[in-house]
Write an enzyme that holds these catalytic residues in place. Structure first.
Site, mmCIF file in Angstrom:
data_model
loop_
_atom_site.group_PDB
_atom_site.id
_atom_site.type_symbol
_atom_site.label_atom_id
_atom_site.label_comp_id
_atom_site.label_asym_id
_atom_site.label_seq_id
_atom_site.Cartn_x
_atom_site.Cartn_y
_atom_site.Cartn_z
ATOM 1 N N ASP A 231 18.187 -2.880 30.815
ATOM 2 C CA ASP A 231 19.046 -1.527 30.597
ATOM 3 C C ASP A 231 18.757 -1.374 32.122
ATOM 4 O O ASP A 231 18.434 -1.870 32.299
ATOM 5 C CB ASP A 231 17.680 -0.520 30.706
ATOM 6 C CG ASP A 231 17.412 0.799 30.488
ATOM 7 O OD1 ASP A 231 19.047 0.880 28.958
ATOM 8 O OD2 ASP A 231 17.404 1.601 30.548
ATOM 9 N N GLU A 293 22.748 -4.592 31.263
ATOM 10 C CA GLU A 293 23.232 -3.296 30.687
ATOM 11 C C GLU A 293 24.193 -3.056 31.757
ATOM 12 O O GLU A 293 23.141 -2.302 32.773
ATOM 13 C CB GLU A 293 22.390 -2.431 30.152
ATOM 14 C CG GLU A 293 23.550 -1.262 29.483
ATOM 15 C CD GLU A 293 23.059 0.082 29.688
ATOM 16 O OE1 GLU A 293 23.883 0.894 28.742
ATOM 17 O OE2 GLU A 293 22.126 0.743 30.084
HETATM 18 C C1 GLC Z 1 20.665 3.124 28.724
HETATM 19 C C2 GLC Z 1 20.009 3.617 27.279
HETATM 20 C C3 GLC Z 1 20.207 4.943 26.969
HETATM 21 C C4 GLC Z 1 19.436 5.235 28.063
HETATM 22 C C5 GLC Z 1 19.905 5.268 29.203
HETATM 23 C C6 GLC Z 1 18.662 5.312 30.089
HETATM 24 O O1 GLC Z 1 21.956 3.239 28.520
HETATM 25 O O2 GLC Z 1 20.623 2.152 26.760
HETATM 26 O O3 GLC Z 1 20.339 5.007 25.675
HETATM 27 O O4 GLC Z 1 19.246 6.688 28.149
HETATM 28 O O5 GLC Z 1 19.427 3.230 30.058
HETATM 29 O O6 GLC Z 1 17.128 4.937 30.125
#
Ligand code: GLC
Length: 548
Positions: A231, A293
């Protein structure tokens, strides 16, 4: 647990299904030269909304285990499950209170082991969602950290004195709006939190934090998981001196408040790469994949592949198809730019949707969503498919009094809310997700798109996805072959995929007029009729042609 243990565990539970003859040529583990994840298709499960086995209105692990056959029949190779760890659910699991356990709403560690064993037995890999940037404010580490300035865990999080006027230490803005800092009365300092106040940022410059987080990853590798989605990886290290971020002159009302500044000093710091390399090292000893991500422009994104000496994540998520305007010229340009920018050995990946962004069927319309499916599954690289997109679900309408997403609640009415893409999956015409009241309502217009109805309909989106995935699996040129000839001709996006002398041509009509097409044999059309016209590419039709 040692990697030897994990290897044994894998051999015990997985060697047979993964090496069975029908997997050969389908999935990658069989070839030692090619990592399994290169030919794999990843399916993202948002566990709260996938399938609820106990009637509490929230999806769970047993619900997933009960539906594994659906996923196997769909033809995907791996599932990534959004966070299932103990959490107060301020951000629906992205606020983790314990990195090495399962939230009771989702089940138990024993349920998880069963799910993993069942998944492996039918040849599906399992990726978990690791949240390294921040924990929950209820995590024991943060409870200790905030208890006093001299607590040994104080430096596990990022604490700063107030600015001279008593305000936050700098101008950093949370991704969910408002300052990226929360003042803690008890000790008179601010803590950094890039998201909610309930999500304090971990201090990755502290070696004890690094060690503890890598141990948490080891815990899951020891149980046999096949990888992690990481994440907000680009957020995890902040500039050591905390300078103000530059102001964004292009900010306009209606944008998320985070866009008031450029996140120059609060994200994407050079030190992140050594951490990614450490995680990679660990993952590689387990034959596992790391998907990061990262929302950054392509040149920056590429740095997350790492270098020859310090490889980074295997797949830095490529969100080109989420960011792109839906026209052939722009897509051709983005695909070309991305392919050209890949570092040597860097394997591409493509994403059409996720639990944070509007669904593809809403962005491009239901006819073009079929074209998008063909695009996702014929580009070179690992595709990630978001639950419900295989049904062509549009964004759900969520009544104002049912809104749950903290992002929408904090910055309402400007289209940032994520509930519309997180509603329960419609399994039957009655819903079929839960015997109880679902935590988010199922949109009535989703009911006619339910799994059962689409399963037997040769013209459905689900059937199209199954065909595309089956063809991709059976066709090395499409799964892992080369790509060339990417270009736009009017509204038509075209490219070739090849493996040695075998060559396929993909024609995608993003427009609404028919155009003459190349004469080669059509192998698959997105047209609901299932049959290609011998001469013409129809409006909103995608075709795969066998050229040689
Ligand atoms: C990422 C996740 C999202 C979350 C954020 C904070 O972007 O995909 O859903 O709110 O991180 O953890």
């Amino acid at each position: 647990m040692t990697s030897d243990f994990n290897r044994m565990h894998r051999e015990t539970y997985c060697a047979e299904p993964f090496a069975s003859p029908e997997r050969i040529g389908r999935v990658t583990i069989v070839s030692s030269a090619q990592p399994w994840w290169e030919a794999a298709t990843i399916y993202q499960i948002y566990p709260r909304s996938f399938a609820d086995s106990n009637g509490d209105g929230v999806g769970d692990l047993n619900g997933i285990a009960d539906r594994l056959d659906y996923l196997a029949d769909l033809g995907i190779d791996a599932i990534w499950i959004s966070p299932i760890f103990p959490s107060p659910m301020a951000d629906f699991g992205y606020d983790v209170a314990d990195y090495t356990d399962i939230d009771p709403r989702f089940g138990t560690l024993a349920d998880f082991d069963v799910l993993l064993t069942k998944a492996h037995a039918i040849g599906l890999r399992v990726l978990l969602d690791f949240v390294p940037n921040h924990s929950s404010d209820r995590h024991a580490w943060f409870q200790q950290s905030r208890s006093s300035r001299d607590n040994p865990k104080r430096d596990w999080y990022i604490w700063r004195d107030p600015a001279p006027d008593g305000g936050p230490p700098n101008n950093w803005i949370s991704d969910f709006g408002g300052p990226a800092w929360t003042f803690d009365e008890a000790t008179g300092q601010y803590y950094s939190r890039a998201f909610l106040p309930e999500q304090p940022d971990l201090n990755w410059r502290n070696p004890h934090v690094r060690a503890a987080m890598l141990d948490a990853m080891r815990f899951w590798f020891g149980r046999g998981v096949d990888g992690f989605r990481l994440d907000v990886l680009w957020h995890i290290v902040k500039h050591a001196d905390f300078p103000d971020n530059p102001v964004n002159d292009a900010y306009r009302d209606g944008m998320g408040e985070m866009h008031r500044v450029h996140q120059l000093h609060s994200t994407d710091q050079p030190e992140v790469h050594a951490i990614a390399a450490e995680m990679r090292d660990l993952a590689d000893t387990h034959g596992a994949v790391l998907v990061g991500e990262i929302y950054l422009p392509v040149p920056k994104l590429m740095t997350y592949y790492g270098s020859a000496n310090a490889p980074g994540v295997h797949l830095p998520f490529n969100f080109q198809l989420i960011e792109a305007n839906w026209n052939a010229a722009e897509l051709a340009q983005r695909i070309t730019e991305y392919e050209a920018a890949l570092p040597p050995g860097g394997w591409p990946n493509w994403v059409l949707g996720n639990h944070d962004r509007p669904r593809i069927a809403t962005r491009v319309g239901s006819a073009q969503a079929r074209v998008a499916a063909m695009l996702l599954l014929t580009l070179r690289g690992t595709p990630t498919l978001y639950q419900g997109d295989e049904l062509g679900l549009p964004d759900a309408q969520v009544p104002p009094d049912r809104v749950q997403d903290p992002r929408e609640l904090r910055e309402p009415g400007i289209g940032l809310g994520r509930d519309p893409v997180r509603t329960p999956l419609p399994w039957t015409g009655e819903g079929g997700f839960s015997t109880g009241d679902p935590w988010l309502p199922i949109d009535p217009k989703h009911l006619s798109l339910n799994v059962a109805a689409q399963s037997d309909d040769p013209a459905s989106m689900l059937t199209l996805y199954r065909r595309l995935l089956a063809l991709r699996r059976a066709t090395p040129a499409l799964a892992t072959g080369a790509i060339d000839g990417v270009k736009a001709e009017g509204d038509v996006l075209r490219y070739d995929r090849s493996d040695g002398p075998t060559r396929y041509r993909i024609l995608l009509n993003l427009g609404d007029t028919a155009v003459p097409r190349d004469p080669a044999d059509a192998i698959l059309t997105t047209d609901p009729s299932g049959t290609a016209d011998p001469d013409m590419l129809r409006p909103a039709e995608g075709l795969i042609l066998k050229v040689s």
